[in-house]
Design a protein around this motif. Structure first.
Motif, short mmCIF file in Angstrom:
data_model
loop_
_atom_site.label_atom_id
_atom_site.label_comp_id
_atom_site.label_asym_id
_atom_site.label_seq_id
_atom_site.Cartn_x
_atom_site.Cartn_y
_atom_site.Cartn_z
N PRO A 14 -7.32 6.94 5.65
CA PRO A 14 -7.16 8.36 5.31
C PRO A 14 -8.01 8.78 4.11
O PRO A 14 -8.21 9.97 3.88
N TRP A 15 -8.50 7.80 3.34
CA TRP A 15 -9.37 8.07 2.19
C TRP A 15 -10.84 8.14 2.60
O TRP A 15 -11.70 8.38 1.78
N GLY A 16 -11.13 7.86 3.86
CA GLY A 16 -12.50 7.83 4.34
C GLY A 16 -12.85 6.47 4.91
O GLY A 16 -11.99 5.60 5.07
N SER A 17 -14.13 6.25 5.20
CA SER A 17 -14.59 5.00 5.80
C SER A 17 -15.47 4.24 4.83
O SER A 17 -16.11 4.82 3.95
N ALA A 18 -15.52 2.91 5.00
CA ALA A 18 -16.37 2.06 4.17
C ALA A 18 -16.73 0.81 4.95
O ALA A 18 -15.98 0.36 5.84
N GLU A 19 -17.87 0.23 4.63
CA GLU A 19 -18.32 -1.00 5.27
C GLU A 19 -17.82 -2.19 4.46
O GLU A 19 -18.04 -2.28 3.25
N ILE A 20 -17.10 -3.09 5.13
CA ILE A 20 -16.57 -4.28 4.48
C ILE A 20 -17.43 -5.48 4.85
O ILE A 20 -17.71 -5.74 6.02
N HIS A 21 -17.87 -6.23 3.84
CA HIS A 21 -18.57 -7.50 4.03
C HIS A 21 -17.75 -8.58 3.33
O HIS A 21 -17.41 -8.43 2.15
N SER A 22 -17.44 -9.65 4.04
CA SER A 22 -16.59 -10.69 3.46
C SER A 22 -17.01 -12.06 3.95
O SER A 22 -17.46 -12.20 5.10
N GLU A 23 -16.83 -13.07 3.11
CA GLU A 23 -17.07 -14.45 3.53
C GLU A 23 -15.88 -15.02 4.31
O GLU A 23 -15.97 -16.12 4.85
N LEU A 24 -14.76 -14.30 4.34
CA LEU A 24 -13.68 -14.67 5.26
C LEU A 24 -14.11 -14.28 6.67
O LEU A 24 -15.00 -13.45 6.84
N THR A 25 -13.46 -14.85 7.66
CA THR A 25 -13.87 -14.53 9.03
C THR A 25 -12.70 -14.64 9.99
O THR A 25 -11.65 -15.20 9.66
N GLY A 26 -12.89 -14.10 11.20
CA GLY A 26 -11.86 -14.13 12.23
C GLY A 26 -11.08 -12.82 12.28
O GLY A 26 -10.89 -12.16 11.27
N ARG A 27 -10.63 -12.47 13.48
CA ARG A 27 -9.92 -11.22 13.65
C ARG A 27 -8.64 -11.18 12.83
O ARG A 27 -8.22 -10.12 12.35
#
Length: 508
Positions: A292-305
């Protein structure tokens, strides 16, 4: 502190002895009692604390409280010159006593609690990283370790007794902490260890079968989790962050709203907090976080759904605690790994070795699904090789389910010991085997865990993914009454070195 101050708002049914005493500490373990302690002799699952009152008095206790009504008269008779207090519920009294003694540190902290079967630890680590990246000092309490304003300590319990928890909070506030993030186990909720804590944000990750040795039924297990949201701890949270892709989450969302909490719903494709354009790789993930605050691109070294879901939960909680969307993104990037959660062991081998805490059938299924996706994405698809076991003295009904889950997604399984505790390891494996056989997978059985790890690594080929599941961050193995040193990642690194892979055995 005077006894009457420590007793402020404590429900006392009866009392005897002197009305005054000077209290220096509140203890629930008689071995920790010293001069000036108030000893809370409460009933436990297997032990009645009232049997240790004499030892506590001998150690210098200045007062004793108990919830054993049938023992109160005899305690008064034995200790007529000691302040003795009868309370209706030992753990609830302990929480109030400790809060009074430590001057209510919980009221100085923005408190966020995470509950659910799987994902609690990673979600808590992520939220803590986001808060710290935003410049806030934190207290983190959970399965792997405790953090007190940057000081890392061992974790004897996922959720400690209220007295120990409030001491951590007090130490944190003295060092400038303004936030606390904690995993809240179903045992702690059922037993009242977090009674009266003013949770500002409560997070629910999911619910799958676990701990039925304690709760008996899934309904009772779910009811324990509900306590964090429905006001039975004293007040409902201001914000309830709930996974609405989970069937239990849908019911919990309704209960939370009825209690007066504001609902922040999340899911991969549903809810107010969603993920789109998901890209998963063994070395990390990226996706679009929709809020609800908007959208952002997340990049993380964690992985998996499953970690996308954990990220959604943490992001919603962080925004609820007043962080900006950019601070959420920065915190997500800052956390490089969570110990024992999809932790890779790298020694230059041509296959991937992963250590993970997955110890329920659902967690194991999710872990294998992640590995399968990565193995199949290679130019020459690799295999998934899974090592697992089941803990002793725990829910026996889930053992064949674990075997079936492991076999359903793997190309080869290695069944071995986890923490057998007081059970015979071979008997535990026998309980798992029906599910493993039903899956039709090729499998091996090796009781000794270190030998099993070495055997499975010898089976691995280029492009394979080897999963070592069940113990994750743990540094010991409980066999009988003994805690023996054992670290899956270290054992795997040593096995890889013996196979001629001479990297550093680094885990990330």
């Amino acid at each position: 502190m005077r006894l009457e101050q420590v007793l402020h708002e404590v429900n006392v049914l009866s009392r005897s002895g002197p009305a005054t005493a000077e209290i220096r500490s509140v203890e629930f373990d008689s071995r920790a009692v010293g001069k000036g302690s108030l000893f809370m002799a409460m009933r436990g699952g297997t032990v009645d604390g009232s049997q240790f009152v004499d030892a506590a008095v001998a150690a210098g206790a200045a007062a004793v409280a108990t919830d054993a009504a049938e023992k109160f008269a005899s305690l008064v008779e034995r200790h007529p010159r000691l302040p003795l207090l009868l309370v209706p519920h030992g753990r609830e009294a302990l929480a109030r006593l400790a809060s009074n003694l430590y001057n209510h540190p919980e009221e100085l902290l923005g408190l966020s609690g995470v509950t659910g079967t799987n994902g609690k630890t990673t979600t808590a680590f992520l939220l803590d990283a986001m808060l710290r990246e935003a410049g806030r000092k934190t207290v983190l309490v959970g399965t792997i370790e405790y953090h007190v304003a940057g000081d890392v300590r061992a974790s004897p319990h996922t959720t400690p007794e209220s007295r120990d928890l409030l001491q951590l909070f007090a130490e944190g506030t003295q060092l400038g902490a303004t936030e606390a993030v904690m995993e809240v186990s179903s045992h702690a909720l059922e037993q009242g260890r977090v009674h009266g804590l003013p949770f500002d944000v409560a997070i629910f990750t999911n619910l799958t079968q676990d701990h039925l040795d304690y709760h008996q039924t899934m309904q009772q297990y779910f009811k324990a989790k509900q306590r964090l949201f429905d006001g039975r701890l004293g007040a409902p949270p201001r914000i309830a962050v709930i996974n609405v892709e989970d069937d239990h989450g849908l019911e919990l969302a309704l209960r939370s709203r009825e209690a007066g909490a504001e609902l922040f719903s999340y899911g991969l494709g549903v809810g107010e907090f969603r993920a789109s354009s998901i890209q998963l790789r063994p070395e990390g993930m990226q996706f679009a976080l929709e809020t609800p605050w908007g959208s952002a691109e997340i990049h993380s070294e964690l992985t998996g759904r499953v970690n996308v879901q954990n990220m959604l939960a943490a992001a919603a909680a962080a925004l609820g605690r007043g962080l900006s969307l950019q601070q959420v993104v920065d915190g997500a990037t800052a956390l490089r790994h969570v110990p024992g959660r999809f932790q890779t062991v790298q020694s230059g081998q041509p296959f991937t070795v992963v250590v993970d805490y997955a110890h329920t059938d659902d967690a194991l299924r999710n872990l294998i699904a992640v590995a399968r996706e990565f193995a199949d994405a290679q130019p020459k698809p690799g295999r998934v090789l899974t090592l697992f076991g089941c803990g002793g003295d725990r829910d026996r009904a889930k053992r064949p389910r674990m075997g079936k889950a492991a076999g359903a997604g793997s190309d080869l399984c290695m069944l071995t010991s986890d923490n057998p505790r007081s059970e015979q390891p071979e008997a535990i494996l026998d309980d798992v085997l029906p599910g493993l056989r039903e899956s039709g997978v090729r499998f091996l059985v090796e009781v000794d865990r270190a030998t099993a790890i070495r055997r499975l690594l010898r089976e691995a080929q280029a492009g394979d993914i080897v999963l070592i599941a069940g113990k994750g961050h743990e540094k010991t193995q409980q066999v009988g009454a003994e805690l023996l040193p054992f670290d899956d990642a270290s054992v795997a690194a040593e096995a890889l070195a013996a196979l001629g892979y001479l990297g550093h055995g680094e885990a990330r």
